[in-house]
Design a protein around this motif. Structure first.
Motif, PDB file in Angstrom:
ATOM      1  N   ASP A 227      67.058   5.460  80.876  1.00  9.16           N
ATOM      2  CA  ASP A 227      67.592   6.462  81.795  1.00  9.16           C
ATOM      3  C   ASP A 227      69.104   6.351  81.814  1.00  9.16           C
ATOM      4  O   ASP A 227      69.716   5.760  80.914  1.00  9.16           O
TER       5      ASP A 227
ATOM      6  N   TYR B  45      53.350   9.591  78.047  1.00 10.54           N
ATOM      7  CA  TYR B  45      54.279   9.379  79.156  1.00 10.54           C
ATOM      8  C   TYR B  45      54.074   7.997  79.784  1.00 10.54           C
ATOM      9  O   TYR B  45      55.044   7.270  80.054  1.00 10.54           O
ATOM     10  N   LEU B  46      52.836   7.612  80.019  1.00  9.39           N
ATOM     11  CA  LEU B  46      52.558   6.300  80.607  1.00  9.39           C
ATOM     12  C   LEU B  46      53.063   5.177  79.700  1.00  9.39           C
ATOM     13  O   LEU B  46      53.600   4.170  80.180  1.00  9.39           O
ATOM     14  N   ARG B  47      52.906   5.354  78.384  1.00  8.24           N
ATOM     15  CA  ARG B  47      53.412   4.347  77.441  1.00  8.24           C
ATOM     16  C   ARG B  47      54.938   4.249  77.528  1.00  8.24           C
ATOM     17  O   ARG B  47      55.519   3.151  77.441  1.00  8.24           O
ATOM     18  N   SER B  48      55.601   5.388  77.740  1.00 10.39           N
ATOM     19  CA  SER B  48      57.060   5.374  77.784  1.00 10.39           C
ATOM     20  C   SER B  48      57.586   4.620  78.997  1.00 10.39           C
ATOM     21  O   SER B  48      58.701   4.091  78.973  1.00 10.39           O
ATOM     22  N   ARG B  49      56.796   4.549  80.068  1.00  8.29           N
ATOM     23  CA  ARG B  49      57.261   3.883  81.288  1.00  8.29           C
ATOM     24  C   ARG B  49      57.296   2.370  81.142  1.00  8.29           C
ATOM     25  O   ARG B  49      57.867   1.682  82.003  1.00  8.29           O
ATOM     26  N   ARG B  50      56.695   1.829  80.104  1.00  7.53           N
ATOM     27  CA  ARG B  50      56.779   0.390  79.870  1.00  7.53           C
ATOM     28  C   ARG B  50      58.206  -0.021  79.530  1.00  7.53           C
ATOM     29  O   ARG B  50      58.650  -1.119  79.872  1.00  7.53           O
ATOM     30  N   ASN B  51      58.927   0.849  78.820  1.00  6.11           N
ATOM     31  CA  ASN B  51      60.306   0.584  78.426  1.00  6.11           C
ATOM     32  C   ASN B  51      61.169   1.794  78.785  1.00  6.11           C
ATOM     33  O   ASN B  51      61.572   2.556  77.913  1.00  6.11           O
ATOM     34  N   PRO B  52      61.440   2.003  80.062  1.00  5.62           N
ATOM     35  CA  PRO B  52      62.157   3.216  80.452  1.00  5.62           C
ATOM     36  C   PRO B  52      63.600   3.221  79.967  1.00  5.62           C
ATOM     37  O   PRO B  52      64.265   2.181  79.923  1.00  5.62           O
TER      38      PRO B  52
ATOM     39  N   PRO C 177      61.625  -5.838  87.599  1.00  5.77           N
ATOM     40  CA  PRO C 177      62.516  -4.894  86.937  1.00  5.77           C
ATOM     41  C   PRO C 177      63.752  -5.597  86.418  1.00  5.77           C
ATOM     42  O   PRO C 177      64.278  -6.521  87.036  1.00  5.77           O
TER      43      PRO C 177
ATOM     44  N   ARG D 261      65.949   8.702  75.684  1.00  8.49           N
ATOM     45  CA  ARG D 261      65.607   7.815  74.578  1.00  8.49           C
ATOM     46  C   ARG D 261      66.303   8.270  73.295  1.00  8.49           C
ATOM     47  O   ARG D 261      66.821   7.456  72.522  1.00  8.49           O
TER      48      ARG D 261
ATOM     49  N   HIS E  82      60.501  -6.909  78.376  1.00  9.84           N
ATOM     50  CA  HIS E  82      59.560  -6.533  79.427  1.00  9.84           C
ATOM     51  C   HIS E  82      58.565  -7.646  79.697  1.00  9.84           C
ATOM     52  O   HIS E  82      58.266  -7.970  80.843  1.00  9.84           O
TER      53      HIS E  82
END
Length: 413
Positions: free
Chosen positions: A368, A359-366, A403, A246, A397
């Motif tokens: 990589d 961490y869970l919040r970050s997975r909404r907008n990954p 995805p 990020r 999203h």
């Protein structure tokens, strides 16, 4: 196992956790420009940076000595009380690191750590518990002044270097220039990673040293134990390999569009400044140095700078010390109010819980390796956008039931 030893072990584990977050939070300082220009593939870049961070951590202990002996009045507190201060400061620093990582803001991990320690010390001992100014030592000389000067000097050096590079290579075909400078970036980015290890890994060494002094395992005049150096080196290297994608995206694509000559100029100026500060024992913010260097490349080339993004970074920089300090003070108050080992365990549980939520919040907008070189808001023709990445990605999203597979993956050399 005694209660004091268990508390010490929790503090050491927390310190290494901070070192881990420091690693992935600051990977961008060394590798963002190389990834953005295609000089290195993302995974190769973070692997190379991790190895060099590991090596750099063993090159000097000057910064560790500053952290261990230059922030808290060691004569004013000892034993369990000092352990709680160190622990609370670490938790405050970790939480701020995670929050700024979530929003892709390259704030200073160093200042997060110092802010947490200062806040916990103020809550425990009052104003006199912190070494504010003591000749060439103290918070003012070792933290505040370098924080102000580092990005300015880095921007000036980088802007000058960028201007010279383009003056020297004018008349040469652009593709040949970029190809040559990509190879140069491999060396300059490696040097920044080595410099980062000599500066940032040692900050956690200093904190663990403080904890060992508090426990009575060491005195403040002892040398840094080898196992502390090794543990911190491994922790920051592991975090670096994880890749703070990020923040890499923000520095590599969010501030200014970077070509290879600019990347080499930015990395070279960052490495020179960080290594100089490590030599003199200044716990410099590598993030602010790297950001100043990247900004300087844009100014030196006359490229368009996203000043809105820069403004958000500056706000994060200004908030880091007080915000981490408030978190550190709150953590100390909770641990002190409950008291003893239960207080430490409650704060440790809060840290784990809040870290999990972030961490869970970050997975909404990954973010990589597949989209690290895509800045949200940029049009297909390369037009510069200014919208906030989190807002744009939230819209994407919510509009897509599955995805997102429509991203154009940037070609890496």
């Amino acid at each position: 196992m005694t209660v004091e030893l268990l508390v010490l072990l929790i503090v050491i584990v927390t310190a290494l956790a901070f070192d881990f977050t420091n690693g992935f939070h600051d990977t961008a300082n060394a590798m963002a420009t190389s990834i953005a220009t295609g000089a290195l593939r993302p995974r190769i870049a973070v692997a190379l940076s991790a190895v060099l961070n590991l090596i750099g951590a063993f090159l000097s202990v000057a910064v560790a000595a500053t952290v261990a002996k230059g922030i808290v009045q060691l004569d004013a507190v000892s034993g369990h009380d000092l352990l709680i201060i160190v622990f609370a400061g670490l938790v405050g620093g970790i939480l701020w690191n995670l929050l700024t990582w979530l929003f892709g803001l390259p704030s200073s991990s160093s200042h997060a750590l110092f802010g947490g320690l200062i806040g916990a010390t103020l809550a425990a001992l009052g104003w006199s518990g912190v070494i504010w100014a003591d000749g060439s030592n103290g918070v003012l000389a070792k933290i505040v002044i370098p924080a102000v000067l580092a990005p300015i000097i880095a921007a000036m050096v980088s802007a000058t270097g960028t201007w010279l590079v383009y003056r020297i290579t004018r008349g040469i075909e652009g593709d040949k220039v970029n190809e040559g400078f990509r190879w140069g970036q491999v060396g300059s980015a490696s040097l920044v990673s080595l410099a980062h290890g000599t500066n940032d890994a040692q900050k956690t060494m200093g904190v663990i040293f403080l904890a060992l002094v508090a426990h009575g395992s060491l005195t403040k005049d002892d040398e840094m134990p080898l196992w502390v150096m090794a543990a911190c080196a491994v922790a920051i290297a592991a975090g670096t390999y994880l890749g703070g994608w990020r923040i890499i995206r923000t520095l590599g694509k969010g501030l200014v569009e970077i070509d290879s000559p600019q990347g080499l100029a930015a990395e070279s100026s960052s490495a020179a400044i960080i290594l100089t500060s490590a030599h003199f024992g200044l716990p410099l913010s590598t993030t602010q140095t790297a950001t100043g260097s990247i900004l300087g490349t844009g100014l030196g080339k006359g490229a368009e700078v996203r000043w809105g993004v820069m403004g958000r970074m500056v706000v994060a920089w200004l908030l880091t010390l007080p915000a981490a300090g408030i978190m550190g003070a709150i953590c100390w108050a909770i641990a002190h109010l409950i008291g003893g080992l239960p207080g430490v365990l409650v704060v440790f549980a809060l840290l784990i819980g809040l870290a999990g939520l972030i961490y869970l919040r970050s997975r909404r907008n990954p973010v990589d390796t597949s989209n690290v070189n895509e800045w949200p808001g940029d049009g297909p023709d390369g037009a510069v956008g200014t919208a906030e990445p989190e807002i744009i990605e939230d819209v994407r999203h919510s509009a897509s039931p599955g995805p997102d597979t429509g991203h154009n993956r940037s070609a890496q050399v």
